[in-house]
Write a protein that holds these residues in place. Sequence first.
Motif, PDB file in Angstrom:
ATOM      1  N   ILE A  58       0.858  -1.191   0.000  1.00 13.60           N
ATOM      2  CA  ILE A  58       0.000   0.000   0.000  1.00 13.60           C
ATOM      3  C   ILE A  58       0.886   1.230   0.000  1.00 13.60           C
ATOM      4  O   ILE A  58       1.844   1.307   0.785  1.00 13.60           O
ATOM      5  N   PRO A  59       0.639   2.196  -0.882  1.00 13.47           N
ATOM      6  CA  PRO A  59       1.480   3.406  -0.910  1.00 13.47           C
ATOM      7  C   PRO A  59       1.549   4.066   0.453  1.00 13.47           C
ATOM      8  O   PRO A  59       0.529   4.238   1.140  1.00 13.47           O
ATOM      9  N   GLY A  60       2.740   4.413   0.867  1.00 16.98           N
ATOM     10  CA  GLY A  60       2.953   5.077   2.147  1.00 16.98           C
ATOM     11  C   GLY A  60       3.158   4.133   3.291  1.00 16.98           C
ATOM     12  O   GLY A  60       3.489   4.566   4.400  1.00 16.98           O
ATOM     13  N   SER A  61       2.950   2.821   3.093  1.00 17.04           N
ATOM     14  CA  SER A  61       3.105   1.868   4.196  1.00 17.04           C
ATOM     15  C   SER A  61       4.569   1.618   4.527  1.00 17.04           C
ATOM     16  O   SER A  61       4.870   1.171   5.628  1.00 17.04           O
ATOM     17  N   GLU A  62       5.472   1.855   3.602  1.00 14.80           N
ATOM     18  CA  GLU A  62       6.900   1.670   3.854  1.00 14.80           C
ATOM     19  C   GLU A  62       7.596   3.012   3.728  1.00 14.80           C
ATOM     20  O   GLU A  62       7.348   3.774   2.769  1.00 14.80           O
ATOM     21  N   ARG A  63       8.487   3.299   4.701  1.00 15.61           N
ATOM     22  CA  ARG A  63       9.223   4.548   4.701  1.00 15.61           C
ATOM     23  C   ARG A  63      10.692   4.269   5.034  1.00 15.61           C
ATOM     24  O   ARG A  63      11.001   3.372   5.813  1.00 15.61           O
ATOM     25  N   THR A  64      11.559   5.098   4.440  1.00 12.56           N
ATOM     26  CA  THR A  64      12.996   4.960   4.694  1.00 12.56           C
ATOM     27  C   THR A  64      13.590   6.346   4.841  1.00 12.56           C
ATOM     28  O   THR A  64      13.318   7.244   4.025  1.00 12.56           O
ATOM     29  N   LYS A  65      14.380   6.524   5.904  1.00 10.47           N
ATOM     30  CA  LYS A  65      15.015   7.820   6.146  1.00 10.47           C
ATOM     31  C   LYS A  65      16.353   7.874   5.434  1.00 10.47           C
ATOM     32  O   LYS A  65      17.154   6.938   5.513  1.00 10.47           O
ATOM     33  N   LEU A  66      16.626   8.961   4.750  1.00 14.72           N
ATOM     34  CA  LEU A  66      17.876   9.141   4.031  1.00 14.72           C
ATOM     35  C   LEU A  66      18.967   9.587   4.993  1.00 14.72           C
ATOM     36  O   LEU A  66      18.704  10.063   6.103  1.00 14.72           O
ATOM     37  N   ILE A  67      20.192   9.479   4.564  1.00 14.55           N
ATOM     38  CA  ILE A  67      21.344   9.795   5.420  1.00 14.55           C
ATOM     39  C   ILE A  67      21.406  11.294   5.662  1.00 14.55           C
ATOM     40  O   ILE A  67      20.866  12.104   4.891  1.00 14.55           O
ATOM     41  N   ASP A  68      22.089  11.671   6.762  1.00 12.77           N
ATOM     42  CA  ASP A  68      22.208  13.074   7.142  1.00 12.77           C
ATOM     43  C   ASP A  68      23.357  13.730   6.393  1.00 12.77           C
ATOM     44  O   ASP A  68      24.251  13.056   5.860  1.00 12.77           O
ATOM     45  N   THR A  69      23.340  15.036   6.402  1.00  9.42           N
ATOM     46  CA  THR A  69      24.408  15.832   5.797  1.00  9.42           C
ATOM     47  C   THR A  69      25.266  16.447   6.883  1.00  9.42           C
ATOM     48  O   THR A  69      24.913  16.433   8.071  1.00  9.42           O
ATOM     49  N   VAL A  70      26.410  17.027   6.473  1.00  8.66           N
ATOM     50  CA  VAL A  70      27.292  17.726   7.376  1.00  8.66           C
ATOM     51  C   VAL A  70      27.652  19.067   6.751  1.00  8.66           C
ATOM     52  O   VAL A  70      27.571  19.232   5.523  1.00  8.66           O
ATOM     53  N   ASP A  71      28.017  20.011   7.601  1.00 11.14           N
ATOM     54  CA  ASP A  71      28.491  21.306   7.132  1.00 11.14           C
ATOM     55  C   ASP A  71      29.953  21.407   7.528  1.00 11.14           C
ATOM     56  O   ASP A  71      30.289  21.509   8.720  1.00 11.14           O
ATOM     57  N   LEU A  72      30.845  21.389   6.557  1.00  8.81           N
ATOM     58  CA  LEU A  72      32.274  21.333   6.841  1.00  8.81           C
ATOM     59  C   LEU A  72      32.896  22.686   7.127  1.00  8.81           C
ATOM     60  O   LEU A  72      34.085  22.763   7.422  1.00  8.81           O
ATOM     61  N   ASP A  73      32.124  23.704   6.952  1.00  7.64           N
ATOM     62  CA  ASP A  73      32.672  25.025   7.226  1.00  7.64           C
ATOM     63  C   ASP A  73      32.510  25.308   8.720  1.00  7.64           C
ATOM     64  O   ASP A  73      31.437  25.676   9.195  1.00  7.64           O
ATOM     65  N   ASP A  74      33.605  25.125   9.502  1.00  6.68           N
ATOM     66  CA  ASP A  74      33.506  25.245  10.955  1.00  6.68           C
ATOM     67  C   ASP A  74      33.213  26.676  11.399  1.00  6.68           C
ATOM     68  O   ASP A  74      32.493  26.924  12.359  1.00  6.68           O
TER      69      ASP A  74
END
Length: 2009
Positions: A1509-1525
Motif C-alpha cells: 500500500i502506498p505510504g506503508s513503507e518509509r525509509t530515512k535518508l542519510i544526514d548531511t554535514v556542514d564542513l565550514d567550521d
Amino acid sequence: MRVAARCERPSGSLGRGVPQGASVNECRARDRRCGTAAAMTDHEQGRVGVRRARQRTGGPRGEGAQLACSAGKCQPGEPSIKSSLTHRAQGGHGVDAHTQDVILDPPQRGRAKGGAPRLPLSAPTRSNCRRTTSWVCQRAWRGWWWSAAVLLLALLGATAPLAAANTPPRFVLDGQSEIVVRLTEGEATPVGSKITTLRGYDPDGDALTFGVRGVEGRELLRIEPNGATEANVYLRKPLDREIKDEYTVVLTLTDDKLGDGQFITQSMLVLVEDINDNEPVFRPYESSLAVDENAPPKVLATLLATDQDEGPFGQVIYRLDADSESDAEKFTVNTVDGKGVLRLVGDLDYERKSLYQLRVLAVDRAISGRVNTGTAAIVVRVQDVEDQPPQFIQAPPVTRIPEDIPVNSGVLEVRAVDGDRGINNRITYSILDGDKGLFELDRDSGVLYVKRPLDRESPLSNNGAFIIKIQAQEDSAVVDPPPTMTTEVTVLLEDVNDETPTFKAAHYVAEIAEGAQFNSPVNLIGDAIPEVYDHDQGNNGTFRMFLGGDGGMFDITPPEGVNFASFLIRVKNPVLLDYEKVKVVNFTVVARETVAEDPKSSSAFVTVYIRDTNDNFPVFSEDQYEVLIPEDAGVGATVAWVQATDDDSGDYGTQGIRYTDLRGALASKLELNSMTGAITLKESGALDRESLSEHYLTVEARDDLGKGNRNTVVVKVVVEDVNDHPPVFMQSRYEARLFENAHAFPEPFFVTARDDDLNGTMNHEVRYSILSGDPKGNFSIDATTGALAPAAPLDFEAIDQDGDIRFFNLTVRAYDLGERPLSSEVLVVVYVVDQNDHAPQFDRALYRKAIPEDTPPGTSVTQVFAWDNDGSSVNKKVVFRIQHGAQDKFVMEADTGVISVAQGALLDPDRTEPRATTYVLEVIALDGGIGNAQLQARTVVNITILDVNNKPPVFVDPGTVRVFENEESGFYVHRVEAVDLDARPKLRYSIDALNSEARNEEGVIVKPTEYNFADAFEISEVEGVIRTASQLDREKIDVIRLALICEDQAAATQKQTATATLTIQVQDINDNDPKFRKSFYRRSVAENAKMGTTIVNVVADDVDKNRTITYSLHGSPATLSLISLDHETGEIVVADRVDREVSSWLNFSVEATDSGVPPRSSFVDVLVQVIDENDNNPVFVNPPSNLTIREDAPPGTQVAVVTAIDPDSDDYGRIDPDKGVITVASPLNREEMGSFTLLIQAWDNYQFGYSTGESRNAFMQIGVTVADINDEAPVFEEREGCTMITEFHEARETVTVVRATDDDDPASPNGRILFTIEGGNEKGLFDLRMIDQTAAQVFAAKPLVGQYGNYSLIVQAQDRGFPPNSVMSKVDICVTDFNDHAPLFVSPSVNLTIRVPENATVGSLVIQVRATDEDIGINGAVRYRIIKDALGDWQTFSIDEITGAVLLQKPLDRERQKIYEIRVEAYDQGVPAPLSSDLDLTIYIRNINDFEPQFLKDQMIVNFTEHKIPGSERTKLIDTVDLDDIDEDNGAHVCYFIVGGDEYSTFSLDRISHELMTMKELDREVEDHYTLLVKATEDCLTLPEPVAFFDPRDDTLLKVHVFVNDINDNPPKFTREVFTGGITTESHFGAEIMKITAIDPDSSENSRLRYYMDGRVQETLSENLDNIRRSPFVVDPVSGIVKLNFDPQKGMKGYFDFKVYVNDSSGYADRARVFIYLLREDQRVRFILRQSPEEVREQVEYFRDYLGNVTGAIVNVDDFRVHENHDGTVDKTKTDLYLHLVDRKDNSVLEVQQVLAMIDENVEYLDNLFKELNVLDTQRAELITAGVAEDNLLFLWLVGVIVFLTLLLVLTIALCLSQRARYSRQLKAATATAFGECSHEPGLNRSSTVPNTNIHSVEGSNPIWMSGFDNDWYKDEDSLSHQSEGNDSLDDNAVDTSLSPRGDRDMPYITHSSVPNPLSRESSTVGSNAQLTNHEHHNINDTYRANLYQTFHKIGNPLVDKKLETTEL
C-alpha cells in the motif's frame, strides 16, 4: 670327357663385378686382365652342354660364345688347358684335339624327344678373338667348322650318359651380365631391409641353395630362401657412403649335387647412394680479428668449409648469423668461389661496442629434407682511436665545510679519465668560474683548496653556497685543440646556533564539539596565527612542539618543525570530551630546539571551549515488552504501552522524545500514540490466534521532537485463544480393509480430526464415537485416539451380501470439549476381504488303473474330482497338479483333472532307469489362495504297466582282442554277449562270414579265396564263446573284423536280431635284423663348417613289425666329439669345430637297433673327408709395442720392421713378400699430433682372395710417440674489453685471470709458462700469482679506494724451454666509483611546513626541493618522487622527477581537509642498489568559507516491496554535514528535495524528516529499479531547479537507488505451447534432443523453475518400438533439457508425444506439449548461411518460425556447425544449419525432395528471410558426409560411362549405316522383281543376277535380316512346288498360280507386306503404295494370294516360328 668350359678361381669367384661365364671383354673391363682358363674339375664332368648358336636361333643376349676369365692363376694342382687338350688329342675320350676350342655351357631348358639334351653350336666371333690374348680364342676360330661336325657326332654317342647326369643350375639374370643393386645409405635402408630377390634355374628341377662368399659379403648381406628357386637378400649392417660407396659381393648357387664345396658363382655390385648426413666442416681459420674503429669497409677474412656429401648435399653456401640487427648491418658474408668472404660494411665505435662475436654459417644446398649447417665463430676486436673527450669519474656535487675552516685546507678532489679507454692520455684541471677568488685548484691532482678566509654572512658567500665550474683537459699529441670536459661542484658553508623558536601569538582561543572524533582539529577563534619560527639552519633551526596541562585530552601536529611550522591542535582522547563533565580546558603549547647542548624554547597559552551535542539516545524502560490480548478483542482495546527516557536536556532529552514508528505484520491494524507510547487496536477481527498466535512489533522513539537520535524496542503480543473452531477430519472419507477371521485391521486404523483452537486447552481436545452403520456392534472406536477395531473376528461367508466384495458403511462423529462443544462427521467404509479358510476335497482317496507298455502318447488314463467351500470365486476355484511320481510319463489337465500319457513318453519298463512297472502318482488339488494362504488336498493314483515282448537283443561291444600268429587250434579267443530287455527272451549266436573282413599289414583287404579267415574261428551257439579253428598267419592277415549275429527266437512280432563286430589283431614275432640301405657311407665336410651342418643321413630298414629303429655312434672319442647323431632319423651333423689341421678324416661306425624284444641290431661304416679352407690368420713375429721418434725426424727415417707368418699351406698360408719396413712418410709436428697408433695388417692369399673377401688377415697396433722440441711460443687467451672492478675491491682479492697456452709438451719445460707484469703498474696497485702452468691471477696489491680509473698492464708469458720463447699481452682494468653516498636535501635541508590558500589552482607550484649526491656518474644522478601514504595525501600533489618542483594536482577544500602531510624522496641511479633520503613537507590549507550542507556519500540504496500500500513503507535518508567550521549555525535546518528521476511522481520525500515513501503501488516486473536525485539545501522555502544528471563533484546531491523487492505474483509461462524436435536411428543414448524453456517474470527464488514430464509418452505411427520398456525420454528438472533414454535401432519409425509442466517455488505452474519425431539421416536438409555459429544461434528461432509459417510445416532444428568446404577445410564465416520438416496433418517427416520443392514454391516469400540471414544454399544434409574422394570417384565413373555410351552410340550408328547401304540393294532387287511388272503368261520364270533377295519378300520375311541364315529352310515343305538349285537363281521367285487356295479376285494389290507376329498368328498390312488399274490382269492377284497364303502357312509352323524369332532384333 673333359672340356674347357671356363676359367675359375679356387673359390669360384671371378673378381669384383665379373659374373660367372662373363666374356673376355667384360673380364678385361673389370679386372684389366684375363688369365689362362683353368680346366674343369672332376665334379663338372658330364654336366655341361654346348651353348646354342645365337645367330641361328635368335636367342637372348649374352648367350653367344663366351670365355670365362680370372684375375689370377689357374687353381693349383689342376692340369692346364694345354695339358688337358693334349690328353684329349691322344684319344682320351675319343674326341679329336680340335674340340679344345669348343666352349661348353649348361644346356638350355628342354630336351629332345629321345631324352638327349639339345646341343646347339655356337662359334666364337672374330671380335672376341681380337680382344682376347689367349690362344684358345685364336685356335677356336680356325677350327670352328671341322670341330663342330666332330663334336656333334661325339655328343650323339654320349647321349645316354649325358641324359642321366646332373645338370648344374644357373642364375636367372634377365639378360644382364651382373647384378647391380643401388641402395641409399642411412635410415632409408635400415638393417634388415630386403634389397633384392635372387632367382635361379635348374633344368633338373632340384631345390636351389643361395649363398654369399667372403667375410665382407657375409657381414653385409643375409640370404633367406624364398621357395625352391628364389631367395631374398637382406641387409645385415648399416650403410655409410662416406666410409665405402660400393661393395662387390660373390654370390653362390648350388643344387646340393655339385659336390661338397662346389658352387655356381655370380658377382653382385652394391652401389651406395648418398644422403645429406654430413655437416659442412670449416677448414682452420683465424678466429680472432682486430680492426680499428675508424677502419673503412674491407675484407676481414676468407673461410672455407667442406662437406663430405655428394652433389648439392656437398655444395656449401655461407651466411652470417649476428647477435643483433646492428651487428648484421656492420658485417656481411658472401659466397665467392666456394669460399665465405667476411667483409666490414658499417662504421665501428669502440666506446659503444669494442667486441663483436660473429657466427659464419656454412649451409649445404639441399633442396628438400634435412639441411645441414656448420658454424665458425669469429671474434672481431675493435681497436680504440682518439675521438672522445675526458670523462669525470670523481666530482662531488655538494661539499659542506664550516665557515671557520682554515686557509689552505683541502675542500674536495675531482678526477677525470681519458674517454678513449684504450689510450689513457694525461689530464690537467683548472677553475673556469664560481670561486669568487676564495678557492684554488691543483692543476695535476684536481684538489680544491681554501685560498682566503670564509664568512657565511658575507655578501660574497651567496648565503653560504658556491657553485664552481671546473675543466679537465687531455694532453694529446694527436688532437688539436686538446679535448676538454667541464663539471660543476657545490660548496656549502655550515652555520651556528643563535636563534630561539618563537610563536606568532601569546594566547590562542579555540572550541570543539563534545562529539568530536579522534584527530579532529580544534577551531581557533580570533586572529591568532598558529605558527612558530626559528631562523637557524639545520639542526639549529629544528624544534619540537608539545602540550602541557591538557590532561592528555589534546595533542599537537606536527610534533617537529624546521625553521618554520604551522601547527594544529587535535583531539587525542575523545572520551574526555564530555560537555556534562568539562566545559573549558586551559593548557600551554611549547616549542623547544632539538639540539643536545643548550636548547632554546618558548611557549603560548591555549583556551578550548567544549560545545554540547545531542550524544545520548532514548532508552526504553524494558528491553522487550510482552503483552496478552484475547483474539476477540474489539476496536480501541489497548494492546501495549511503552515508555522511553533520554539523559540529554531540553528537546535533546526526555521532553523531546516522540514515538515515531511502529513496524511489524500487525502494525497496519494498530495505532501508536506518538506522545504517550500507547498502542491500541484500530480494526475489528484483526487478531486470530489460529492464524498467528504471536506478533512481534518494533516501536521507534526519537529525541529532538522526533528529529534526533533514535532507538527501538520489540513488543511481543500474545493472542489468547477462544473456542471458535470445530474439529475437522483429515479426510473427507475413510476406507479400510479387514480380513476375514482377523482380530484387527492389517494396520492400526485411525480416524483423525484436527481442532485449530489452542493446543492444551479443552477447546482443542477431540473425542470420537460411531453414530450409525453398525447395527450388530461388529466394530468399536477409541473415543480419545479414534482407533477403529472389530469387536470380534468376522466370517465372510456369514455376511448377508452377494459377490466377492462385502463391506460396512460406518458414520463416525468427532467433537471437542469446549464450553460450547463443536462437532463434525465422516463416512468410514470397511471392506471385508475373504480369506481362504476352506481346503479342497477329493471324492476318493485312491485311484487305480492298468495300461499296456505300448500305450501311445496322448491316451487318457483316468480322471480325478475335487471341490472347495470358500465364498469368493477366486478362493473356491480348484486346479489339479501331479505333485510327484509321474517321471515325465504322464501329464494332467489342470482344470479337468484328466491324466494322460505324456508326449514322447516310453512306458516300456525295460527302457526306463530304474525299471518301473508301477507308477504311483500323488495328485493335489489347489484352491485360489495366494502363497502361504493357498490350501490343497491330496490323493493317490496307482498306474500299472503290462509287459509286451517287442525288443530286439543288443550286443555288448565285443571290442578288440589280440592273438599271436602261432596259437594252436581251440585257443580261447573271446566270449561275446547280448542282452534282451524282454521278460523271457531266447538268444542264439552265429558267425556272419559274408560281412566279415580281413586286411594285411599294408591295409589291403584279403579275399576269402586268398585266405579263408572266417573258417579259422568257431563260436558256441548258446554261450557265445569264440575259439581258433586253425593257426593264423600274420604275414597274410594283420587285422580281422569278425561279424557276429544274435537272434531272439521268442519274439512275439517280427524277427529280432542284433549284429556286432569283433576286431582281432594278429600279433607279430621279432625275427629279423635291421639292414642299412648302403654297405658303407663316404662323404666330405668343410672344416669350420657351422654347427648343425648335415654330413650324411644313414637309413636302415626292418621287415619286422618292430620297425622303430634307434641309431648310435661308435668310434674314437675325439671323432665322436665333433659330430652329433639324431637317434631317430639317423642324420649326422657337425657338433663342434672341425679342424682339418687336426683331423683330415673322420671315420666312425653307426649301429641301428630295432625295438623288438629282444632287440636286434646291425652296423655300417661312415668315412668323412675334411676339406680344407682358409681358417688360420697370419701371426706377427715379435711385434714391437711402442716406438719413439723425434719431432724433427726427416721423411724416410726408418722407424721399425715387422714380420708375420701363416700356418696354412699353399695360397692360404702364403704372405705377400713385403719386408714390413715402417718409415716416416711426411714431416712430423708433435703439436698437431703427438702420437700415432699404427694398424699393421698381414694378409694371406692376398693375390687371389683379397678382392673376393677370401683372404684372412691379422693386425696389430704399434704406438709411435713423437718426442717434443721447443718450437712453439706461448699464446695468450683472447680477452674481451676492460675488467670492471669497484674502488672497494678488497686487497689480495683476484681481479682477473690471464691464461696462455703453449702447444709444446706441457709435461716438459717447453710447455710450462711463467707470467710477469712488465709495464703499466707504476703505482704498484696490482700483482700476479700463479695458478698452474698456464694461468695466473691478477690481484689488487693494495686498497683501491679513490684510485678509480683505467689501468693497462703489460703481462709477459714465457716458457721454460731452451732457448725460451715469450709473448706480451695488455690487460685492461677499469676501477669504477662505488655508490656509497646517499642524496642529501639542500633546499630545504630540513622538514618544512608550507601554507597554501584553499583556492590555489591546479598546477600551481607549492615548493621546489633540491638534493645533491657526492657520487659521480649515475651514482650521483638525483631523482625525486612522492612516497605514498596511508591517508592518500600524496594523490593531491605531484613532483617533477628531475627538477623537484612540487605541484598541486587536485583542487583543495579546507572544509574537507586542512592539513596534508607528504614525504618527498630523493634517490640516485646508483648500482648495484640506489640510495635515498626523505624530506617531510606539511602543507596547511588556508580557509575560504562555504555554506552549503554536504552529503558524506554520493549514493544510497533503499528497498521497497512491490504491491505494498502506498505510504506503508518509509525509509530515512542519510544526514548531511556542514564542513565550514567558522560559519557553522547550530539552528539551521537542512531540507531534502527530489530534483530528478521521479518523472511520474512515484515517490514522496518529507523535506524535514528526510523520509522517503511511495505514492503509487510498485510492480517489480514493470520497473525494478529507480534512480532519484536528492538535493540538500538550507533554503527550505525555494524549490530547487530540476537536475538532469548526477554530478559527483556536487556534494549537495545524493543519488538514491530504489530497488523493488519481489514477491511471487507471476506464474511461469512456457515459451511455446508445443515443442518439437527430432532424433535419428544414429542418435546415442543420453543425447540431448532439445531444451524446453519457460520464463517467470519474478526474480531470485520466486523465479526458480522445475520441469517435469506429465503422464506417459505416447508412441504414434510406430514400428519396432515394442521393446522400449521405460520412458523413451527424460527431462532434466533444472535445465529443462530433454535427453534420449533408449538406443534407437534400424527400422524404428514413428513419433513420440508427451506433456511437460513447469512450476515455481510457490506452486504456480504451466503446461506444454512435446512432439519428437524419429527420422532417417537422409531426411535432413542443410542450409548454408554466411554467418558465424554464434550469430545463427541468436536468430535460429526466428528462422525456424519464419520458415514454418511460410511452408505450413513443423520445422525442427537438429544441429548447426561451422561450414566445411569440399576440400575438407573449415570456413568459420559460414554455418551449416540442419533441419527437418514435419507435415502438420499426419505428423510424418517430409522427404528432402518435398522440402526442397516447398522452398522452391515459396521462394518469393522466403527471399527476404534468405537475404536477411545470408542463406547461400539449400541441399541434402548427407552431402556433408560425402568425402571429396567419393565425389571425385563418382564424377570419374559418370564421365567413363558417358564416354563408353558415346563410343557405343557411334559404333552402332556406323554399323546401321553400313547395314543400310548393304541391304538397300537387296530390298531394291526384291521389290523390282517380285512386285514390278511381270508377264501375263502363267508359269513364266524370269532370271536375274540379283541373288537371294525377293524370295524372302514373297514369303513374308524381312530380306534384310535373313542374309546370315540358310534360306533353304522352307524348301523342304511339301506345299512348295518349286525348288532352287542356287541362291543366285531367280527361279526361286517364279510365280505359280496353282498355289492359290481360292479364286478370289477382289483382294487389292499391296506392294509391301509386314512380317506377322509369330506369337499372335496375325498379320498386318502396312499400307498401299500404288494401285493397279482395273485393266491389269487378274493373275497378278492370284499370284499374290498364293504367295501370301504360303507365307501364313510357314508362319504357323513352330519350326518357322523359332527361325523367325532369331531374325528379329
